[in-house]
Motif scaffolding. Structure first.
Motif, PDB file in Angstrom:
ATOM      1  N   VAL A  11       0.820  -1.217   0.000  1.00 37.12           N
ATOM      2  CA  VAL A  11       0.000   0.000   0.000  1.00 37.12           C
ATOM      3  C   VAL A  11       0.851   1.263   0.000  1.00 37.12           C
ATOM      4  O   VAL A  11       0.322   2.374   0.035  1.00 37.12           O
ATOM      5  N   GLY A  12       2.171   1.100  -0.023  1.00 39.79           N
ATOM      6  CA  GLY A  12       3.056   2.267  -0.048  1.00 39.79           C
ATOM      7  C   GLY A  12       3.487   2.743   1.322  1.00 39.79           C
ATOM      8  O   GLY A  12       3.842   3.909   1.494  1.00 39.79           O
ATOM      9  N   GLY A  13       3.461   1.824   2.292  1.00 43.98           N
ATOM     10  CA  GLY A  13       3.903   2.180   3.637  1.00 43.98           C
ATOM     11  C   GLY A  13       3.011   3.214   4.286  1.00 43.98           C
ATOM     12  O   GLY A  13       1.847   3.397   3.904  1.00 43.98           O
ATOM     13  N   LEU A  14       3.561   3.914   5.256  1.00 47.16           N
ATOM     14  CA  LEU A  14       2.780   4.886   6.013  1.00 47.16           C
ATOM     15  C   LEU A  14       2.278   6.019   5.116  1.00 47.16           C
ATOM     16  O   LEU A  14       1.146   6.483   5.269  1.00 47.16           O
ATOM     17  N   GLU A  15       3.078   6.442   4.158  1.00 43.95           N
ATOM     18  CA  GLU A  15       2.628   7.519   3.264  1.00 43.95           C
ATOM     19  C   GLU A  15       1.426   7.084   2.430  1.00 43.95           C
ATOM     20  O   GLU A  15       0.485   7.850   2.235  1.00 43.95           O
ATOM     21  N   SER A  21      -6.211   7.089   3.952  1.00 40.87           N
ATOM     22  CA  SER A  21      -7.029   7.587   5.059  1.00 40.87           C
ATOM     23  C   SER A  21      -7.540   8.993   4.769  1.00 40.87           C
ATOM     24  O   SER A  21      -8.710   9.303   5.031  1.00 40.87           O
ATOM     25  N   GLN A  22      -6.675   9.842   4.238  1.00 36.23           N
ATOM     26  CA  GLN A  22      -7.079  11.206   3.921  1.00 36.23           C
ATOM     27  C   GLN A  22      -8.210  11.217   2.903  1.00 36.23           C
ATOM     28  O   GLN A  22      -9.213  11.906   3.068  1.00 36.23           O
ATOM     29  N   PRO A  43      -8.633  16.391  14.733  1.00 36.14           N
ATOM     30  CA  PRO A  43      -7.918  16.547  13.462  1.00 36.14           C
ATOM     31  C   PRO A  43      -6.849  15.478  13.208  1.00 36.14           C
ATOM     32  O   PRO A  43      -6.562  15.158  12.065  1.00 36.14           O
ATOM     33  N   ASP A  44      -6.279  14.916  14.271  1.00 35.24           N
ATOM     34  CA  ASP A  44      -5.228  13.904  14.083  1.00 35.24           C
ATOM     35  C   ASP A  44      -5.787  12.496  13.875  1.00 35.24           C
ATOM     36  O   ASP A  44      -5.033  11.526  13.795  1.00 35.24           O
ATOM     37  N   HIS A  45      -7.107  12.377  13.743  1.00 32.17           N
ATOM     38  CA  HIS A  45      -7.729  11.064  13.552  1.00 32.17           C
ATOM     39  C   HIS A  45      -7.201  10.359  12.298  1.00 32.17           C
ATOM     40  O   HIS A  45      -6.922   9.156  12.337  1.00 32.17           O
ATOM     41  N   VAL A  46      -7.049  11.085  11.215  1.00 26.85           N
ATOM     42  CA  VAL A  46      -6.565  10.489   9.961  1.00 26.85           C
ATOM     43  C   VAL A  46      -5.184   9.874  10.170  1.00 26.85           C
ATOM     44  O   VAL A  46      -4.912   8.755   9.717  1.00 26.85           O
ATOM     45  N   GLU A  47      -4.328  10.571  10.880  1.00 33.62           N
ATOM     46  CA  GLU A  47      -2.981  10.052  11.159  1.00 33.62           C
ATOM     47  C   GLU A  47      -3.055   8.803  12.024  1.00 33.62           C
ATOM     48  O   GLU A  47      -2.363   7.820  11.770  1.00 33.62           O
ATOM     49  N   HIS A  48      -3.907   8.816  13.036  1.00 31.79           N
ATOM     50  CA  HIS A  48      -4.039   7.645  13.908  1.00 31.79           C
ATOM     51  C   HIS A  48      -4.506   6.427  13.112  1.00 31.79           C
ATOM     52  O   HIS A  48      -4.006   5.315  13.326  1.00 31.79           O
ATOM     53  N   VAL A  49      -5.451   6.639  12.210  1.00 32.41           N
ATOM     54  CA  VAL A  49      -5.943   5.531  11.380  1.00 32.41           C
ATOM     55  C   VAL A  49      -4.813   4.993  10.505  1.00 32.41           C
ATOM     56  O   VAL A  49      -4.634   3.781  10.392  1.00 32.41           O
ATOM     57  N   ALA A  50      -4.045   5.873   9.898  1.00 37.21           N
ATOM     58  CA  ALA A  50      -2.937   5.433   9.042  1.00 37.21           C
ATOM     59  C   ALA A  50      -1.915   4.624   9.839  1.00 37.21           C
ATOM     60  O   ALA A  50      -1.441   3.578   9.380  1.00 37.21           O
ATOM     61  N   VAL A  51      -1.597   5.089  11.034  1.00 36.98           N
ATOM     62  CA  VAL A  51      -0.621   4.380  11.881  1.00 36.98           C
ATOM     63  C   VAL A  51      -1.193   3.031  12.325  1.00 36.98           C
ATOM     64  O   VAL A  51      -0.482   2.017  12.341  1.00 36.98           O
ATOM     65  N   TRP A  52      -2.486   2.992  12.679  1.00 40.85           N
ATOM     66  CA  TRP A  52      -3.138   1.728  13.040  1.00 40.85           C
ATOM     67  C   TRP A  52      -3.039   0.739  11.882  1.00 40.85           C
ATOM     68  O   TRP A  52      -2.613  -0.398  12.056  1.00 40.85           O
ATOM     69  N   LEU A  53      -3.452   1.182  10.696  1.00 35.35           N
ATOM     70  CA  LEU A  53      -3.434   0.285   9.537  1.00 35.35           C
ATOM     71  C   LEU A  53      -2.014  -0.162   9.221  1.00 35.35           C
ATOM     72  O   LEU A  53      -1.797  -1.313   8.843  1.00 35.35           O
TER      73      LEU A  53
END
Length: 153
Positions: A11-15, A21-22, A43-53
């Motif tokens: 999926v291209g890693g965290l990026e 997620s965005q 606002p940091d929800h998108v980042e948390h989801v990306a890190v979770w995934l």
């Protein structure tokens, strides 16, 4: 025989997960079924989801190390009272986001959607419990690969 890349790499890693997620949450903001559920998310929800995934798909354990792990993820759904209609719409929008961010990869799309179907069922079930419910120890963050759920040793 060459080893397949982890889902995290595919999926291209965290990026890549940040982009996915965005895009998903951009779709959610204007959706009449889901916008109200996500209106109060920070606002940091998108980042948390990306890190979770990322952690779930074989990347670094960032969610466990920084955000409380599996227990915190489940607790964040308490009291949301997610309805069937909302879960189904969530899946439809995520499917669209995958098609837009990771186009032309039907096998990857299928495995990601299998995870999201599994995960949204759990989120919906947990969401029926009131905030503050003691969920016990749900164990470590699950890991998912191309075959499905990978049990921790």
């Amino acid at each position: 025989m060459e080893k397949e890349a982890s889902l995290y790499a595919s999926v291209g890693g965290l990026e890549g997960l940040r982009r996915l997620s965005q895009r998903f949450y951009e779709l959610v903001q204007s959706d009449e079924v889901l916008a109200s559920v996500f209106a109060t998310f920070p606002p940091d929800h998108v980042e948390h989801v990306a890190v979770w995934l990322g952690e779930v798909f074989g990347g670094p354990p960032g969610f466990t190390e920084h955000y409380g792990g599996h227990q915190a993820l489940l607790a964040s759904h308490l009291g949301l009272h997610i309805r069937d209609e909302q879960r189904i719409r969530w899946l439809a929008l995520m499917s669209r986001a995958i098609d837009e961010i990771l186009p032309g990869r039907p096998a990857l799309h299928r495995v990601l959607m299998a995870y999201f179907d599994w995960g949204t069922r759990i989120a919906q079930q947990v969401s029926q419990q009131p905030s503050g419910t003691d969920l016990g120890d749900p164990g470590p963050t699950p890991r998912w690969d191309r075959e499905g759920l990978v049990r921790e040793a």
